[in-house]
Design a protein around this motif. Sequence first.
Motif, PDB file in Angstrom:
ATOM      1  N   VAL A 105     -31.485 -17.112  39.840  1.00 32.20           N
ATOM      2  CA  VAL A 105     -30.585 -17.951  40.642  1.00 32.20           C
ATOM      3  C   VAL A 105     -29.766 -18.857  39.733  1.00 32.20           C
ATOM      4  CG1 VAL A 105     -30.498 -19.830  42.338  1.00 32.20           C
ATOM      5  CG2 VAL A 105     -32.001 -17.871  42.714  1.00 32.20           C
ATOM      6  N   GLY A 106     -30.440 -19.531  38.804  1.00 35.11           N
ATOM      7  CA  GLY A 106     -29.734 -20.432  37.887  1.00 35.11           C
ATOM      8  C   GLY A 106     -28.735 -19.713  37.001  1.00 35.11           C
ATOM      9  N   SER A 107     -29.121 -18.559  36.489  1.00 35.51           N
ATOM     10  CA  SER A 107     -28.233 -17.808  35.602  1.00 35.51           C
ATOM     11  C   SER A 107     -27.006 -17.271  36.341  1.00 35.51           C
ATOM     12  CB  SER A 107     -28.986 -16.650  34.944  1.00 35.51           C
ATOM     13  OG  SER A 107     -30.000 -17.151  34.108  1.00 35.51           O
ATOM     14  N   LEU A 108     -27.218 -16.743  37.527  1.00 40.64           N
ATOM     15  CA  LEU A 108     -26.086 -16.249  38.309  1.00 40.64           C
ATOM     16  C   LEU A 108     -25.142 -17.389  38.683  1.00 40.64           C
ATOM     17  CD1 LEU A 108     -27.818 -13.603  40.594  1.00 40.64           C
ATOM     18  CD2 LEU A 108     -26.221 -13.186  38.708  1.00 40.64           C
ATOM     19  N   THR A 109     -25.710 -18.526  39.031  1.00 44.56           N
ATOM     20  CA  THR A 109     -24.874 -19.683  39.353  1.00 44.56           C
ATOM     21  C   THR A 109     -24.053 -20.107  38.143  1.00 44.56           C
ATOM     22  OG1 THR A 109     -26.514 -20.413  40.965  1.00 44.56           O
ATOM     23  CG2 THR A 109     -24.890 -22.032  40.268  1.00 44.56           C
ATOM     24  N   LEU A 110     -24.665 -20.105  36.974  1.00 50.42           N
ATOM     25  CA  LEU A 110     -23.915 -20.477  35.765  1.00 50.42           C
ATOM     26  C   LEU A 110     -22.837 -19.454  35.430  1.00 50.42           C
ATOM     27  CD1 LEU A 110     -26.458 -22.104  33.292  1.00 50.42           C
ATOM     28  CD2 LEU A 110     -24.720 -23.189  34.713  1.00 50.42           C
ATOM     29  N   LEU A 111     -23.092 -18.194  35.695  1.00 51.53           N
ATOM     30  CA  LEU A 111     -22.049 -17.180  35.474  1.00 51.53           C
ATOM     31  C   LEU A 111     -20.854 -17.420  36.393  1.00 51.53           C
ATOM     32  CD1 LEU A 111     -24.103 -13.896  34.999  1.00 51.53           C
ATOM     33  CD2 LEU A 111     -22.700 -15.068  33.294  1.00 51.53           C
ATOM     34  N   VAL A 112     -21.129 -17.741  37.644  1.00 56.17           N
ATOM     35  CA  VAL A 112     -20.042 -18.071  38.571  1.00 56.17           C
ATOM     36  C   VAL A 112     -19.321 -19.326  38.101  1.00 56.17           C
ATOM     37  CG1 VAL A 112     -19.509 -18.803  40.942  1.00 56.17           C
ATOM     38  CG2 VAL A 112     -21.109 -16.914  40.535  1.00 56.17           C
ATOM     39  N   ALA A 113     -20.075 -20.323  37.653  1.00 54.90           N
ATOM     40  CA  ALA A 113     -19.469 -21.567  37.158  1.00 54.90           C
ATOM     41  C   ALA A 113     -18.593 -21.303  35.933  1.00 54.90           C
ATOM     42  CB  ALA A 113     -20.547 -22.599  36.836  1.00 54.90           C
ATOM     43  N   MET A 114     -19.043 -20.423  35.041  1.00 52.40           N
ATOM     44  CA  MET A 114     -18.228 -20.066  33.873  1.00 52.40           C
ATOM     45  C   MET A 114     -16.931 -19.406  34.311  1.00 52.40           C
ATOM     46  SD  MET A 114     -20.830 -18.508  31.056  1.00 52.40           S
ATOM     47  CE  MET A 114     -22.542 -18.785  31.443  1.00 52.40           C
ATOM     48  N   GLY A 115     -17.054 -18.475  35.246  1.00 52.15           N
ATOM     49  CA  GLY A 115     -15.866 -17.781  35.732  1.00 52.15           C
ATOM     50  C   GLY A 115     -14.889 -18.722  36.409  1.00 52.15           C
ATOM     51  N   THR A 116     -15.383 -19.586  37.261  1.00 48.06           N
ATOM     52  CA  THR A 116     -14.476 -20.494  37.965  1.00 48.06           C
ATOM     53  C   THR A 116     -13.860 -21.507  37.008  1.00 48.06           C
ATOM     54  OG1 THR A 116     -16.316 -21.915  38.658  1.00 48.06           O
ATOM     55  CG2 THR A 116     -15.573 -20.243  40.219  1.00 48.06           C
ATOM     56  N   ALA A 117     -14.624 -21.980  36.052  1.00 51.92           N
ATOM     57  CA  ALA A 117     -14.060 -22.916  35.066  1.00 51.92           C
ATOM     58  C   ALA A 117     -12.946 -22.232  34.273  1.00 51.92           C
ATOM     59  CB  ALA A 117     -15.149 -23.445  34.137  1.00 51.92           C
ATOM     60  N   LEU A 118     -13.164 -20.976  33.893  1.00 53.22           N
ATOM     61  CA  LEU A 118     -12.129 -20.223  33.169  1.00 53.22           C
ATOM     62  C   LEU A 118     -10.897 -20.004  34.032  1.00 53.22           C
ATOM     63  CD1 LEU A 118     -14.230 -17.561  31.241  1.00 53.22           C
ATOM     64  CD2 LEU A 118     -12.734 -19.293  30.237  1.00 53.22           C
ATOM     65  N   ILE A 119     -11.117 -19.595  35.267  1.00 56.32           N
ATOM     66  CA  ILE A 119      -9.982 -19.342  36.174  1.00 56.32           C
ATOM     67  C   ILE A 119      -9.170 -20.615  36.384  1.00 56.32           C
ATOM     68  CG2 ILE A 119      -9.377 -18.825  38.572  1.00 56.32           C
ATOM     69  CD1 ILE A 119     -11.786 -16.801  38.486  1.00 56.32           C
ATOM     70  N   TYR A 120      -9.843 -21.696  36.720  1.00 50.18           N
ATOM     71  CA  TYR A 120      -9.113 -22.945  36.963  1.00 50.18           C
ATOM     72  C   TYR A 120      -8.509 -23.497  35.680  1.00 50.18           C
ATOM     73  CZ  TYR A 120     -10.880 -22.799  41.685  1.00 50.18           C
ATOM     74  OH  TYR A 120     -11.173 -22.407  42.971  1.00 50.18           O
ATOM     75  N   GLY A 121      -9.161 -23.265  34.558  1.00 51.07           N
ATOM     76  CA  GLY A 121      -8.605 -23.690  33.274  1.00 51.07           C
ATOM     77  C   GLY A 121      -7.328 -22.942  32.935  1.00 51.07           C
ATOM     78  N   VAL A 122      -7.337 -21.631  33.125  1.00 50.07           N
ATOM     79  CA  VAL A 122      -6.141 -20.832  32.868  1.00 50.07           C
ATOM     80  C   VAL A 122      -5.010 -21.221  33.822  1.00 50.07           C
ATOM     81  CG1 VAL A 122      -5.205 -18.481  32.957  1.00 50.07           C
ATOM     82  CG2 VAL A 122      -7.393 -18.907  31.797  1.00 50.07           C
ATOM     83  N   LYS A 123      -5.361 -21.412  35.102  1.00 57.71           N
ATOM     84  CA  LYS A 123      -4.341 -21.824  36.074  1.00 57.71           C
ATOM     85  C   LYS A 123      -3.717 -23.159  35.668  1.00 57.71           C
ATOM     86  CE  LYS A 123      -5.855 -19.500  40.266  1.00 57.71           C
ATOM     87  NZ  LYS A 123      -6.325 -19.659  41.648  1.00 57.71           N
ATOM     88  N   THR A 124      -4.517 -24.064  35.164  1.00 60.54           N
ATOM     89  CA  THR A 124      -4.015 -25.356  34.728  1.00 60.54           C
ATOM     90  C   THR A 124      -3.078 -25.186  33.523  1.00 60.54           C
ATOM     91  OG1 THR A 124      -5.992 -26.491  35.504  1.00 60.54           O
ATOM     92  CG2 THR A 124      -4.662 -27.646  33.865  1.00 60.54           C
ATOM     93  N   LEU A 125      -3.455 -24.346  32.586  1.00 58.74           N
ATOM     94  CA  LEU A 125      -2.617 -24.114  31.409  1.00 58.74           C
ATOM     95  C   LEU A 125      -1.311 -23.410  31.753  1.00 58.74           C
ATOM     96  CD1 LEU A 125      -5.299 -22.989  28.792  1.00 58.74           C
ATOM     97  CD2 LEU A 125      -4.024 -25.136  28.818  1.00 58.74           C
TER      98      LEU A 125
END
Length: 131
Positions: free
Chosen positions: A109-129
Amino acid sequence: MAVIVALTAVFNQYCAIRCVQARKAHNCPYPNLYLPADAPGAAAYNCVQRTHANFLEALPIAALLIGTTYTAAPRLAVGMAALWLAGRVAYQHGYTTGGPSGRMAGAAVGSLTLLVAMGTALIYGVKTLMG
């Protein structure tokens, strides 16, 4: 998010208290972090100690990733934080009652949640850039 942060702090204190109790019950003197494998109660004590250490090791990156997502998608971030914490609670319970193999469900559960968090952070980071 404040409730999840507060619950995370409470869980940290719970883990710390469990470590102190296990240290006394299994006679693990300071400054030793762990008991030698052949010591009486070593497996039980070491599992309690590892759950707290694992939690503290995972917390900074989880907080950074989820915090980054919070700026763009607060509800998603709160959901991820709650799920991550639930995974850590399951991890702690499983590890301290079932040994190393008992931690697997919570770890998933924790690992899958962190994978989603990594993906969303990357997506929102790229959108911001990209503007």
